[in-house]
Design a protein around this motif. Structure first.
Motif, short mmCIF file in Angstrom:
data_model
loop_
_atom_site.label_atom_id
_atom_site.label_comp_id
_atom_site.label_asym_id
_atom_site.label_seq_id
_atom_site.Cartn_x
_atom_site.Cartn_y
_atom_site.Cartn_z
N GLY A 1 12.75 -55.00 -15.26
CA GLY A 1 13.35 -54.33 -16.25
C GLY A 1 13.72 -53.41 -16.56
O GLY A 1 14.76 -53.00 -14.81
N ASP B 1 10.87 -50.20 -20.32
CA ASP B 1 10.96 -51.83 -21.25
C ASP B 1 11.31 -52.66 -20.06
O ASP B 1 12.14 -53.06 -18.91
CB ASP B 1 12.55 -51.43 -21.45
CG ASP B 1 12.67 -52.02 -22.35
OD1 ASP B 1 11.89 -53.45 -23.05
OD2 ASP B 1 13.72 -52.08 -23.51
N ARG C 1 13.55 -56.63 -19.45
CA ARG C 1 14.55 -57.02 -19.82
C ARG C 1 15.54 -56.47 -18.78
O ARG C 1 16.20 -55.17 -18.43
CB ARG C 1 14.91 -55.40 -20.70
CG ARG C 1 14.42 -55.32 -22.00
CD ARG C 1 14.96 -54.60 -23.19
NE ARG C 1 16.97 -54.29 -22.76
CZ ARG C 1 17.93 -53.91 -23.49
NH1 ARG C 1 17.35 -53.30 -24.94
NH2 ARG C 1 18.64 -53.77 -22.81
#
Lengths: 223, 283
Positions: B261, B277, B280
């Motif tokens: 992420g 995050d 991602r």
């Protein structure tokens, strides 16, 4: 002056006095145990309960600690008060039956038996001796210790206090006499009052010969 | 603790008109119990009868006149704990330690006592060891609690301390690690990047412990100013157009080293806005 009614009689007493003082001044008898002239009220024994108020709002309070109020309606010997007092005496008898003070109270209030488990404590924790020691003798040698079941009265750490002047005041006021004379065990002594007598009572032949100011001597078990 | 220490405590507390209890509490904290000498000293210094001090000291269960062990275990015997078998646990402790409740082991290691209610009845039976609460204790767990107490390791804390949530990041462009293991912040390797503003360029350091994102800079940048954060290896800027939810300033984006992420941090000085995050990997 404060106007109040005691047993239906309209009276006026000095501001700042307690119900007990007012009632006694006016001639209404209220029995007491932990109350002593010259010592601060403590409200421990609850023998001096009186009923105040009217109807469903009436309640029992200890008269020795309750200051008079304007318009107060006091009953010193209502049925409820008498019942409460007799119960208190029964409980006192259950814990300390050998005390002459308690026996006299029981006799005066017609309590002949008690319904509880019989114990033979030598202290009812009324705090008279503690107040005597700190308020009249300015010593503060004895005090309450612990709490609940383990509450007791004595010197800190159970050793002879270095502020005690052996005045014997504690034993003088004690209704149950838990501070027994220990002159024959000086290391455990709490007051040693008898040691101050000449000759000390322990060396006396008979109680009758003693010049003990406690008459009858509640501390000394020598007969 | 010496006489002077106790005198200090009394002096300090009498200055702000604190009562006996405050003084006794502090002495107990220092000495682990209330020595007779200390009580006599308190009585003399405060001018109150020793009988009063002794009365207070014996009235409250929190005070002890006997020396306590290095560790203190209390088992709750309140009504709720009692009906759930707290008595069994107390017996188990007594047997394991070879002492009665209220006593201390001969090696002065553990004091075991019972308390009447700890106010957490739904979790009962409760045992508290050195401030650590054990809920729903069974006799079987007693040995474990004793081991934890002796070794100072407590189940929940052990996990937390061994695996704090650490962030390890790398540059999204050149992929080189941004971690600096030589300079640690909060006991963990820090994130080292380049910060520049108004022509001044220097390092910036971020703790890697998640939740502690106070950035330190080499130069004194004014507060509430946007700093250009970039990679110290390839000098590419970390700003990618995303905005801080806290203050609206551009966010600097770094990639988590394991590729799981991205980690974003606000470029405004003084703002601790950040975003983790996970999931991602693509930027």
């Amino acid at each position: 002056m404060i106007n109040l009614t005691i047993n239906g009689l309209a009276v006026s007493v000095e501001d700042g006095s307690t119900i007990l003082e007012a009632a006694r001044f006016l001639g209404f008898p209220i029995p007491t145990l932990c109350h002593h002239e010259g010592l601060s009220p403590y409200g421990a024994c609850r023998l001096c309960v009186v009923e105040i108020g009217e109807g469903p709002g009436a309640r029992l309070v200890s008269s020795c600690t309750y200051p008079v109020e304007e318009g107060l309606k006091v009953r010193t010997a209502s049925e409820r008060v008498v019942r409460a007092r007799r119960m208190i005496i029964e409980l006192l008898l259950a814990s300390c039956p050998q005390s002459k003070v308690i026996q006299d109270l029981a006799s005066a209030h017609g309590v002949r038996t008690q319904r509880f488990r019989q114990e033979y404590d030598d202290c009812i924790l009324c705090g008279l001796c503690v107040r005597m020691c700190s308020e009249q003798m300015m010593a503060g040698a004895i005090g309450f210790r612990g709490r609940g079941e383990e509450r007791s009265i004595g010197t800190p750490f159970d050793v002879q206090s270095d502020v005690c002047r052996f005045c014997g005041g504690c034993m003088y006021v004690c209704p149950a006499c838990q501070l027994r004379c220990t002159y024959n065990q000086p290391e455990k002594a709490v007051c040693n009052a008898c040691a101050n007598l000449a000759p000390p009572c322990i060396q006396k032949e008979k109680y009758g010969d003693m010049m003990c100011y406690m008459n009858p001597c509640v501390a000394c078990e020598i007969k | 603790m010496d006489k002077k220490g106790i005198l200090d405590i009394i002096q300090r507390n009498s200055k702000n008109h604190a009562g006996i209890i405050a003084i006794l509490e502090e002495i107990q904290e220092e000495c682990s119990y209330l020595p007779e000498e200390a009580l006599r000293l308190v009585a003399r210094e405060t001018g109150r009868p020793l009988a009063d001090i002794y009365g207070v000291a014996t009235f409250y269960k929190a005070f002890s006149l006997k020396p306590k062990g290095r560790h203190c275990i209390s088992a709750c015997l309140g009504t709720a704990c009692h009906v759930r078998g707290a008595q069994k646990i107390v017996e188990e402790f007594s047997q394991e330690l070879g002492i009665k409740p209220g006593e201390t082991t001969p090696d002065n290691e553990i004091t075991f006592e019972t308390v009447n209610c700890l106010g957490a009845c739904a979790l009962g039976p409760i045992v508290v060891s050195d401030g650590h609460y054990f809920a729903n204790v069974t006799a079987r767990k007693v040995g474990e609690i004793l081991r934890d107490t002796r070794e100072g390791t407590f189940g929940s804390d052990k996990a937390e301390e061994a695996h704090p949530f650490l962030i390890e990041v790398s540059c999204p462009r050149c992929g080189k690690s941004l971690m600096d293991s030589e300079t640690s912040v909060h006991g963990h390797p820090s994130i080292l990047i380049t910060a520049s503003m108004n022509g001044k360029t220097g390092w910036a350091r971020i703790p890697s412990l998640y939740g502690h994102f106070s950035r330190t800079h080499e130069h004194d940048f004014p507060a509430d100013a946007i700093v250009q954060l970039s990679c110290p290896h390839c000098a590419s800027s970390f700003q990618d157009g995303s905005r801080c939810v806290e203050c609206g300033a551009p966010l600097a984006t770094m990639r988590l080293a394991d590729g799981s992420g991205v980690f974003r941090i606000c470029t405004r000085t003084g703002c601790e806005g950040h975003l983790l995050d996970i999931g991602r990997a693509e930027l």
